[in-house]
Design a protein around this motif. Structure first.
Motif, PDB file in Angstrom:
ATOM      1  N   MET A   1       0.844  -1.191   0.000  1.00 32.86           N
ATOM      2  CA  MET A   1       0.000   0.000   0.000  1.00 32.86           C
ATOM      3  C   MET A   1       0.877   1.238   0.000  1.00 32.86           C
ATOM      4  N   ASN A   2       0.570   2.199  -0.896  1.00 35.58           N
ATOM      5  CA  ASN A   2       1.393   3.387  -0.961  1.00 35.58           C
ATOM      6  C   ASN A   2       1.044   4.349   0.157  1.00 35.58           C
ATOM      7  N   LYS A   3       1.865   5.384   0.313  1.00 36.93           N
ATOM      8  CA  LYS A   3       1.706   6.293   1.436  1.00 36.93           C
ATOM      9  C   LYS A   3       0.379   7.036   1.391  1.00 36.93           C
ATOM     10  N   ALA A   4      -0.068   7.432   0.196  1.00 36.01           N
ATOM     11  CA  ALA A   4      -1.311   8.176   0.077  1.00 36.01           C
ATOM     12  C   ALA A   4      -2.493   7.339   0.551  1.00 36.01           C
ATOM     13  N   LYS A   5      -2.514   6.064   0.165  1.00 36.29           N
ATOM     14  CA  LYS A   5      -3.603   5.197   0.579  1.00 36.29           C
ATOM     15  C   LYS A   5      -3.566   4.945   2.077  1.00 36.29           C
ATOM     16  N   ALA A   6      -2.356   4.709   2.611  1.00 35.02           N
ATOM     17  CA  ALA A   6      -2.236   4.477   4.051  1.00 35.02           C
ATOM     18  C   ALA A   6      -2.707   5.695   4.820  1.00 35.02           C
ATOM     19  N   SER A   7      -2.353   6.884   4.345  1.00 34.97           N
ATOM     20  CA  SER A   7      -2.783   8.109   5.008  1.00 34.97           C
ATOM     21  C   SER A   7      -4.294   8.231   4.976  1.00 34.97           C
ATOM     22  N   GLY A 286     -14.743  -0.112  -2.285  1.00 40.80           N
ATOM     23  CA  GLY A 286     -14.867  -1.560  -2.250  1.00 40.80           C
ATOM     24  C   GLY A 286     -15.989  -2.031  -1.357  1.00 40.80           C
ATOM     25  N   ILE A 287     -16.892  -1.137  -0.939  1.00 39.82           N
ATOM     26  CA  ILE A 287     -18.022  -1.530  -0.107  1.00 39.82           C
ATOM     27  C   ILE A 287     -19.312  -1.357  -0.892  1.00 39.82           C
ATOM     28  N   GLY A 288     -20.414  -1.902  -0.346  1.00 36.73           N
ATOM     29  CA  GLY A 288     -21.650  -1.952  -1.097  1.00 36.73           C
ATOM     30  C   GLY A 288     -21.754  -3.304  -1.788  1.00 36.73           C
ATOM     31  N   MET A 289     -22.392  -3.342  -2.938  1.00 35.80           N
ATOM     32  CA  MET A 289     -22.554  -4.599  -3.666  1.00 35.80           C
ATOM     33  C   MET A 289     -21.296  -4.923  -4.471  1.00 35.80           C
ATOM     34  N   VAL A 290     -20.789  -6.136  -4.270  1.00 32.75           N
ATOM     35  CA  VAL A 290     -19.567  -6.567  -4.953  1.00 32.75           C
ATOM     36  C   VAL A 290     -19.854  -7.904  -5.642  1.00 32.75           C
ATOM     37  N   ALA A 291     -19.766  -7.920  -6.959  1.00 36.74           N
ATOM     38  CA  ALA A 291     -20.016  -9.142  -7.724  1.00 36.74           C
ATOM     39  C   ALA A 291     -18.759  -9.988  -7.823  1.00 36.74           C
ATOM     40  N   ARG A 292     -18.949 -11.292  -7.820  1.00 37.58           N
ATOM     41  CA  ARG A 292     -17.814 -12.222  -7.898  1.00 37.58           C
ATOM     42  C   ARG A 292     -16.962 -11.969  -9.134  1.00 37.58           C
ATOM     43  N   THR A 296     -12.023  -5.713 -10.317  1.00 39.43           N
ATOM     44  CA  THR A 296     -11.632  -4.393  -9.821  1.00 39.43           C
ATOM     45  C   THR A 296     -12.287  -4.105  -8.484  1.00 39.43           C
ATOM     46  N   LYS A 297     -13.587  -4.354  -8.377  1.00 43.89           N
ATOM     47  CA  LYS A 297     -14.300  -4.086  -7.128  1.00 43.89           C
ATOM     48  C   LYS A 297     -13.796  -4.982  -6.003  1.00 43.89           C
ATOM     49  N   TRP A 298     -13.444  -6.227  -6.323  1.00 43.40           N
ATOM     50  CA  TRP A 298     -12.900  -7.116  -5.292  1.00 43.40           C
ATOM     51  C   TRP A 298     -11.532  -6.629  -4.806  1.00 43.40           C
ATOM     52  N   ALA A 299     -10.744  -6.110  -5.717  1.00 46.67           N
ATOM     53  CA  ALA A 299      -9.444  -5.556  -5.316  1.00 46.67           C
ATOM     54  C   ALA A 299      -9.656  -4.367  -4.391  1.00 46.67           C
ATOM     55  N   TYR A 300     -10.661  -3.545  -4.673  1.00 48.86           N
ATOM     56  CA  TYR A 300     -10.964  -2.397  -3.826  1.00 48.86           C
ATOM     57  C   TYR A 300     -11.493  -2.849  -2.461  1.00 48.86           C
ATOM     58  N   LEU A 301     -12.276  -3.935  -2.454  1.00 47.02           N
ATOM     59  CA  LEU A 301     -12.766  -4.475  -1.187  1.00 47.02           C
ATOM     60  C   LEU A 301     -11.607  -4.951  -0.321  1.00 47.02           C
ATOM     61  N   GLU A 302     -10.668  -5.660  -0.913  1.00 47.40           N
ATOM     62  CA  GLU A 302      -9.497  -6.123  -0.172  1.00 47.40           C
ATOM     63  C   GLU A 302      -8.698  -4.949   0.366  1.00 47.40           C
ATOM     64  N   GLU A 303      -8.600  -3.895  -0.435  1.00 44.78           N
ATOM     65  CA  GLU A 303      -7.892  -2.691  -0.003  1.00 44.78           C
ATOM     66  C   GLU A 303      -8.586  -2.046   1.188  1.00 44.78           C
ATOM     67  N   ALA A 304      -9.926  -1.986   1.142  1.00 46.99           N
ATOM     68  CA  ALA A 304     -10.682  -1.384   2.239  1.00 46.99           C
ATOM     69  C   ALA A 304     -10.540  -2.193   3.524  1.00 46.99           C
TER      70      ALA A 304
END
Length: 352
Positions: A1-7, A286-292, A296-304
């Motif tokens: 995770m980059n610094k901007a995301k961690a912040s 990555g929150i809300g409805m996430v389809a299998r 891209t949305k699953w990657a965002y969910l993992e990030e969240a």
């Protein structure tokens, strides 16, 4: 995770609820970022070589040149270490932060930079940090800290992998739960008087409601993290996952769970923040409805979800011996017609 995301993830720590229910941004964010800046700088310092500050003479005038890392050291030395200790009295800091405090904490400079007469003391502190880093103690402490973070991350990944395998759609909810803070004139906000055991009982009551309440039939899994802040007191970051083929209204469901926390579990002493109401605030939502099938949305969910484990590398809440600060379900609830479902019993994968 980059610094901007961690912040951006750590920014979620920066508010409290006043007695009238209003959310206020607090000073805690400043101190969290100071800790992160110090730890990141120290990680570079222990790997560095050569002089970071050097005395030079030009036109009979002496002054001190510094490298980019030298600039970072000076910036970190401006941090209010006493305020950091005050805001995080029940946390275990990164060994790198402790090392900085030991060798730079009492080093006082006369100005914004380093004067030639101050150079020996600054270089001595740098040399001591590098020498200490060559020993075994620091490496052992860092490995222990990363091992704990990895355990949490593995439990998180296994849960998400199970969800994606068994559900065509997942409804992901992120809710923060806490307590109303008290405002003291000339002092600021202070967390509500609450013991660890009381907060633990409240957590268990909330999870019982989620497991056995009106949405339990379609519950797919959950995870939680407990934290403590001087201004905010005890609080929880939680994620709940439901069968997206059966439930649709993520905001309404999150509000219902939050209202139960506020009105029933804490009897009016608690408040909650429904992250699903602010999905537009996420750069990568990555929150809300996430389809299998939505990679891209699953990657965002993992990030969240990574927020629930990642920040431990900087500040780790220390609840006491054998006390849980992170919990994760095994991700196989009702509605999954597989052999695993038949023998399912709720479990926690816990890293202390």
């Amino acid at each position: 995770m980059n610094k901007a995301k961690a912040s951006g993830l750590m920014h979620q720590r920066a508010y409290v609820w006043g007695e009238d229910g209003t959310m206020y941004i607090t000073h805690q964010m400043t101190h969290v970022m100071e800790v992160k800046r110090i730890v990141d700088m120290m990680a570079k310092l222990i790997r560095s070589k050569g002089p970071l500050f050097k005395a030079v003479e030009m036109s009979t005038k002496k002054f001190v040149q510094r490298t980019q890392l030298g600039d970072s050291i000076l910036l970190c030395m401006k941090a209010d270490l006493r305020a950091i200790d005050e805001h995080f009295p029940r946390h275990r800091h990164s060994p790198l932060y402790t090392l900085f405090k030991r060798f730079f904490g009492r080093l006082q400079l006369m100005g914004e930079g380093v004067y030639p007469e101050e150079l020996p003391r600054v270089n001595e502190a740098i040399a001591k940090v590098r020498a200490f880093a060559k020993g075994k103690a620091l490496g052992v402490h860092l490995k222990d800290l990363k091992r704990s973070e990895r355990k949490n991350a593995v439990a998180c990944k296994e849960l998400l992998d199970d969800l994606r395998k068994h559900y065509s759609k997942v409804l992901a909810l992120r809710i923060d739960f806490g307590y109303i803070s008290t405002f003291c004139p000339r002092v600021g906000f202070r967390g509500q008087a609450m013991t660890f055991e009381q907060a633990k009982v409240h957590r268990d009551k909330l999870l019982k409601f989620v497991r056995k309440g009106p949405y339990s039939k379609h519950l797919a899994g959950y995870m939680w993290k407990m934290e403590y802040g001087f201004e905010k007191g005890y609080h929880f970051h939680m994620a709940f996952f439901f069968d997206g083929q059966q439930l649709l209204k993520d905001i309404s469901i999150a509000d219902a769970i939050g209202a139960h926390w506020r009105d029933e579990v804490t009897e009016g002493k608690g408040m909650y923040f429904n992250c699903n109401k602010k999905k537009e605030a996420y750069e990568h939502c990555g929150i809300g409805m996430v389809a299998r099938t939505d990679d891209t949305k699953w990657a965002y969910l993992e990030e969240a979800m990574r927020y629930l484990t990642k920040v431990d590398l900087y500040l780790r809440f220390r609840a006491g011996a054998r006390a849980r600060t992170f919990g994760c379900s095994n991700g196989t609830y009702g509605g999954i017609k597989t052999p695993r479902q038949a023998t399912f019993a709720p479990q926690f994968r816990v890293a202390l």
